[in-house]
Motif scaffolding. Sequence first.
Motif, short mmCIF file in Angstrom:
data_model
loop_
_atom_site.label_atom_id
_atom_site.label_comp_id
_atom_site.label_asym_id
_atom_site.label_seq_id
_atom_site.Cartn_x
_atom_site.Cartn_y
_atom_site.Cartn_z
N GLN A 36 -38.36 -81.13 22.27
CA GLN A 36 -37.77 -81.51 23.55
C GLN A 36 -36.36 -80.92 23.65
O GLN A 36 -35.71 -80.70 22.64
CB GLN A 36 -37.67 -83.04 23.68
CG GLN A 36 -38.93 -83.69 24.19
CD GLN A 36 -38.69 -85.12 24.65
OE1 GLN A 36 -37.72 -85.77 24.29
NE2 GLN A 36 -39.62 -85.63 25.45
N THR A 37 -35.90 -80.69 24.89
CA THR A 37 -34.49 -80.35 25.08
C THR A 37 -33.69 -81.65 25.07
O THR A 37 -34.26 -82.74 25.21
CB THR A 37 -34.26 -79.63 26.42
OG1 THR A 37 -34.54 -80.53 27.48
CG2 THR A 37 -35.17 -78.41 26.56
N ILE A 38 -32.36 -81.52 24.92
CA ILE A 38 -31.52 -82.72 24.91
C ILE A 38 -31.63 -83.45 26.25
O ILE A 38 -31.71 -84.68 26.29
CB ILE A 38 -30.05 -82.34 24.60
CG1 ILE A 38 -29.97 -81.79 23.18
CG2 ILE A 38 -29.13 -83.54 24.76
CD1 ILE A 38 -28.64 -81.16 22.85
N ALA A 39 -31.67 -82.68 27.35
CA ALA A 39 -31.78 -83.29 28.68
C ALA A 39 -33.07 -84.09 28.80
O ALA A 39 -33.10 -85.19 29.35
CB ALA A 39 -31.71 -82.22 29.76
N GLU A 40 -34.17 -83.54 28.25
CA GLU A 40 -35.45 -84.25 28.33
C GLU A 40 -35.42 -85.51 27.48
O GLU A 40 -35.97 -86.56 27.87
CB GLU A 40 -36.58 -83.32 27.85
CG GLU A 40 -36.93 -82.26 28.88
CD GLU A 40 -37.76 -81.11 28.31
OE1 GLU A 40 -38.27 -80.32 29.10
OE2 GLU A 40 -37.87 -81.00 27.07
N LEU A 43 -33.51 -88.03 29.45
CA LEU A 43 -34.35 -88.51 30.56
C LEU A 43 -35.36 -89.53 30.06
O LEU A 43 -35.60 -90.57 30.70
CB LEU A 43 -35.08 -87.33 31.23
CG LEU A 43 -36.02 -87.72 32.38
CD1 LEU A 43 -35.23 -88.16 33.61
CD2 LEU A 43 -36.96 -86.59 32.75
N PHE A 61 -46.26 -85.90 20.58
CA PHE A 61 -45.97 -84.64 21.26
C PHE A 61 -45.83 -83.51 20.25
O PHE A 61 -46.32 -82.40 20.47
CB PHE A 61 -44.69 -84.76 22.09
CG PHE A 61 -44.29 -83.47 22.71
CD1 PHE A 61 -44.97 -82.97 23.81
CD2 PHE A 61 -43.24 -82.72 22.18
CE1 PHE A 61 -44.62 -81.75 24.36
CE2 PHE A 61 -42.88 -81.51 22.73
CZ PHE A 61 -43.57 -81.03 23.82
N ALA B 3 -33.87 -73.78 28.70
CA ALA B 3 -33.85 -74.52 29.96
C ALA B 3 -33.53 -75.97 29.67
O ALA B 3 -33.72 -76.44 28.56
CB ALA B 3 -35.20 -74.41 30.67
N PHE B 4 -33.04 -76.68 30.70
CA PHE B 4 -32.76 -78.10 30.51
C PHE B 4 -34.04 -78.92 30.56
O PHE B 4 -34.25 -79.83 29.80
CB PHE B 4 -31.79 -78.59 31.57
CG PHE B 4 -30.38 -78.13 31.34
CD1 PHE B 4 -29.67 -78.60 30.24
CD2 PHE B 4 -29.77 -77.23 32.20
CE1 PHE B 4 -28.37 -78.18 30.00
CE2 PHE B 4 -28.47 -76.81 31.97
CZ PHE B 4 -27.76 -77.28 30.88
N PHE B 5 -34.92 -78.55 31.55
CA PHE B 5 -36.13 -79.32 31.75
C PHE B 5 -37.34 -78.39 31.85
O PHE B 5 -37.23 -77.28 32.37
CB PHE B 5 -36.04 -80.13 33.05
CG PHE B 5 -35.05 -81.25 33.00
CD1 PHE B 5 -35.30 -82.39 32.26
CD2 PHE B 5 -33.85 -81.16 33.69
CE1 PHE B 5 -34.37 -83.43 32.21
CE2 PHE B 5 -32.92 -82.19 33.64
CZ PHE B 5 -33.18 -83.32 32.90
N HIS B 6 -38.49 -78.85 31.36
CA HIS B 6 -39.75 -78.17 31.58
C HIS B 6 -40.63 -79.08 32.41
O HIS B 6 -40.73 -80.28 32.09
CB HIS B 6 -40.43 -77.83 30.25
CG HIS B 6 -39.55 -77.01 29.35
ND1 HIS B 6 -38.67 -77.59 28.46
CD2 HIS B 6 -39.40 -75.67 29.24
CE1 HIS B 6 -38.02 -76.62 27.83
NE2 HIS B 6 -38.43 -75.45 28.28
N MET B 9 -43.20 -81.36 30.70
CA MET B 9 -42.58 -82.40 29.87
C MET B 9 -42.01 -83.52 30.75
O MET B 9 -42.17 -84.70 30.44
CB MET B 9 -41.47 -81.78 29.01
CG MET B 9 -40.69 -82.80 28.19
SD MET B 9 -41.72 -83.76 27.07
CE MET B 9 -41.78 -82.66 25.66
N VAL B 10 -41.38 -83.14 31.87
CA VAL B 10 -40.83 -84.15 32.78
C VAL B 10 -41.96 -85.02 33.33
O VAL B 10 -41.84 -86.25 33.39
CB VAL B 10 -40.02 -83.48 33.92
CG1 VAL B 10 -39.64 -84.50 34.98
CG2 VAL B 10 -38.77 -82.82 33.36
#
Lengths: 237, 104
Positions: A36-40, A43, A61, B3-6, B9-10
């Motif tokens: 995951q990214t940090i933003a994800e 979230l 995951f 990228a920040f979001f995929h 995944m979101v």
Amino acid sequence: MSKADFFQGVRNGTPVFLSAAPFGALFGAVAVANGQTIAEAVLMSMTIFAGASQLVGIELFGQHIAPWVIVLSIFAVNFRHILYSAAMAPFVRHFTAVEKFFAFFVLTDPQFAETLRRGESGRKVSFAWYIGFALVIYVPWQVMTALGGIFGQLIGDPKVIGIDVLLPIYFMALVLGFRKRANFLPVVAVSGAVSVIAYHTVGSPWHVSIGAIAGMALAAMLPIKRDPAPREAAQEG
Amino acid sequence: MDAFFHGDMVALILAGAVATFLTRIGGYWLVMRMKTIPPRLEAALNAVPAAVLTTLVAPAFFTGGPDVQVAMAAALIASLRLSVLPMLAIGWCAVMLMRYAFGT
């Protein structure tokens, strides 16, 4: 909103925040390690806000498991909240619809335990107290997720610094938190044995559902015993 | 970071969030409509956390290397007297010791 109630909630929630903070960081680090990214990760912490299920979700995951199975697993781990919100009902009935929405959105194990304790001792469970208790856990949870994620990104392979072993130990601690419940040992023995067998025969991730259903079926079949209210296991955020 | 979001995944996170919210509001919703829960259903529901969480622990132990097994056993012993954070600390020390001192 009573200011005094709000700050009493903040004070009551502070020990929970201190013990949950490392798990927020742990989640952030594990989330980044699993892609995951940090933003994800943040979230996920903001919208799910349930440590154990977030860790389970991210673990699955990492194993490239079908998305609907991951969602179902998150649902399964959080299933206990159904019992919590049922038991809390008499103490939060007086909240407005909007207050109820926020109150249930931030419902966690310690929130449940403290709300029940306060309500049963005869003190009023005001929304101000409730949300003060919740916010002092919710806000740091996001900050710690981000910090853990940044830290995890710097490290790369979690095995090098031994983070990989924290997850199963944390789950073991959660299991042990329920040891006073009726049928604890038989349920754990059957779920454990069946899940290991299923892991080797049917394969991951089905061992989770198969093992869990075996334990639940056993509990339904065993003689009914009186059980104290499900208020233990107040560990995760 | 690319990228920040995929998108997928979101979507997964939000689906998980909806599922979680349903569990948080579900009991209140049910209890407002139902007088009692059948005792066997209650017993099954009561077993949910231990049953679900055990399926995450047992395979990790039996498929883990000696480093993971020693760490988990040490944490289990620690749990007899200590709370979660010391358990994690002891398990972590054990796995680091196994990896760096004994090279497993």
